[in-house]
Enzyme design. Sequence first.
Site, PDB file in Angstrom:
ATOM      1  N   THR A  13      40.274  35.881  43.881  1.00 55.26           N
ATOM      2  CA  THR A  13      38.831  35.617  43.902  1.00 55.26           C
ATOM      3  C   THR A  13      38.122  36.437  42.817  1.00 55.26           C
ATOM      4  OG1 THR A  13      39.135  35.396  46.287  1.00 55.26           O
ATOM      5  CG2 THR A  13      36.863  35.450  45.481  1.00 55.26           C
TER       6      THR A  13
ATOM      7  N   GLU B 176      41.838  48.048  48.213  1.00 53.23           N
ATOM      8  CA  GLU B 176      42.742  47.674  49.326  1.00 53.23           C
ATOM      9  C   GLU B 176      42.990  48.910  50.172  1.00 53.23           C
ATOM     10  OE1 GLU B 176      44.379  45.375  51.483  1.00 53.23           O
ATOM     11  OE2 GLU B 176      44.932  44.321  49.632  1.00 53.23           O
TER      12      GLU B 176
ATOM     13  N   HIS C 188      39.226  37.659  52.872  1.00 56.08           N
ATOM     14  CA  HIS C 188      40.033  37.437  54.071  1.00 56.08           C
ATOM     15  C   HIS C 188      39.152  37.805  55.266  1.00 56.08           C
ATOM     16  CE1 HIS C 188      43.434  38.077  51.057  1.00 56.08           C
ATOM     17  NE2 HIS C 188      43.380  36.784  51.342  1.00 56.08           N
TER      18      HIS C 188
ATOM     19  N   ARG D 165      44.371  33.095  46.600  1.00 60.48           N
ATOM     20  CA  ARG D 165      45.403  32.467  45.768  1.00 60.48           C
ATOM     21  C   ARG D 165      44.845  31.195  45.126  1.00 60.48           C
ATOM     22  NH1 ARG D 165      46.709  36.538  47.390  1.00 60.48           N
ATOM     23  NH2 ARG D 165      48.670  37.315  48.248  1.00 60.48           N
TER      24      ARG D 165
ATOM     25  N   SER E 108      46.239  34.113  41.643  1.00 59.91           N
ATOM     26  CA  SER E 108      44.899  33.824  41.132  1.00 59.91           C
ATOM     27  C   SER E 108      43.842  34.259  42.140  1.00 59.91           C
ATOM     28  CB  SER E 108      44.773  32.329  40.863  1.00 59.91           C
ATOM     29  OG  SER E 108      45.815  31.924  40.005  1.00 59.91           O
TER      30      SER E 108
HETATM   31  C1  LIG Z   1      46.744  42.155  52.592  1.00 62.07           C
HETATM   32  C2  LIG Z   1      46.030  41.423  51.504  1.00 62.07           C
HETATM   33  O1  LIG Z   1      45.294  40.513  51.766  1.00 62.07           O
HETATM   34  N1  LIG Z   1      46.254  41.810  50.246  1.00 62.07           N
HETATM   35  C3  LIG Z   1      45.637  41.150  49.094  1.00 62.07           C
HETATM   36  C4  LIG Z   1      45.956  41.878  47.837  1.00 62.07           C
HETATM   37  C5  LIG Z   1      45.033  41.538  46.721  1.00 62.07           C
HETATM   38  O2  LIG Z   1      43.833  41.410  46.948  1.00 62.07           O
HETATM   39  O3  LIG Z   1      45.512  41.416  45.572  1.00 62.07           O
HETATM   40  C6  LIG Z   1      46.134  39.700  49.011  1.00 62.07           C
HETATM   41  O4  LIG Z   1      47.305  39.440  49.326  1.00 62.07           O
HETATM   42  O5  LIG Z   1      45.365  38.848  48.630  1.00 62.07           O
HETATM   43 ZN   LIG Z   2      42.949  40.800  51.907  1.00 64.33          ZN
END
Ligand SMILES: CC(=O)N[C@@H](CC(=O)O)C(=O)O
Ligand SMILES: [Zn+2]
Length: 315
Positions: free
Chosen positions: A169, A180, A23, A73, A167
């Site tokens: 990365t 996190e 992200h 995802r 799903s």
């Molecule tokens: C805030 C955030 O991006 N959290 C991650 C959690 C994760 O990596 O499983 C996400 O939603 O992908």
């Molecule tokens: Zn994130």
Amino acid sequence: MTSCHSVVNLPEVRKVAIFGGTHGNEMSGVTLVNLWINNGAEIQRSGLTIEPFITNPRAVEKCTRYVDTDLNRAFTQDNLSVPRTQDLPYEVKRAQEINQMFGPKGSPDAYDVIFDLHNTTSNMGCTIILENSKDHFNLQMVNFIKSAVAPASCPVLLTEHPLLQYSTTRSVGKHPVGVEVGPQPQGVLRSNIFESMRATVKHALDFIELFNGGMEFPPCTVDVYRVSERMDYPRDKNGNITAMVHPNLQDCDWEPLNPGDPMFQAFDGRTIKYEGDSTVFPAFINEAAYYEKHQAFTMTRRETLTANGIKASKM
Ligand SMILES: CC(=O)N[C@@H](CC(=O)O)C(=O)O
Ligand SMILES: [Zn+2]
């Protein structure tokens, strides 16, 4: 291969990746990974290939979560096998590239351990995210990290769930580990958050080095928070939210939410209570990125997992 001490022999860890920028607006991971690309001394461990890698460079450049669709995802078998065409979303193309480089997902060639560094706007502290309750290597690693950071806490979020799993990365690797850390606003660096992420990665790499060096890790238990449900904001007929996270719940990630406790505060002043029939432990409370996912927080339940003892098998 279980010995009389219930210690399982596992293959040595050879290939490790550290992902940042999955992200593009989660600045601790972006900054640490760029730092380590420039100078990897801090993350080098003997006998190991450790690759720091920016997974979504276009989102990092724009300082946005994603460009076309959420990369974290996108690692579905459908996406990973769809024929490559020009009009695929950027993140789907990128997922295929990452799968080629660090996977293929589910194959013997995949990287052994992949850390993916994330920030949350929620007050979750330094959380480890695991996807599989039977990954004894990861459970042992988490047990090691928990002891290393004590008395600070290191909550473990287990996303294993028949419907709510996504799903990620990091799921291209054999042992996926999410890191996190929050609270940190999107696009912002906070030194305390940055340093606790850095320390967690350091402890994790130390664990891998000890494991490869032949150390035996005895059976242990690990307390985790398993995802059970998602809670959306109250909404009107047009889909607009009609309430905010209640001040009593705001910043109370990992604290018990009991039936009857305030949950939302409506714009008209009313309090909306939690009406479930048992206590839950919310996480990702008021996460900025989750408004579009229709999620005000994640409900979890506490559970204690048992990890086998582990030891690296010499081949
Ligand atoms: C805030 C955030 O991006 N959290 C991650 C959690 C994760 O990596 O499983 C996400 O939603 O992908
Ligand atoms: Zn994130």
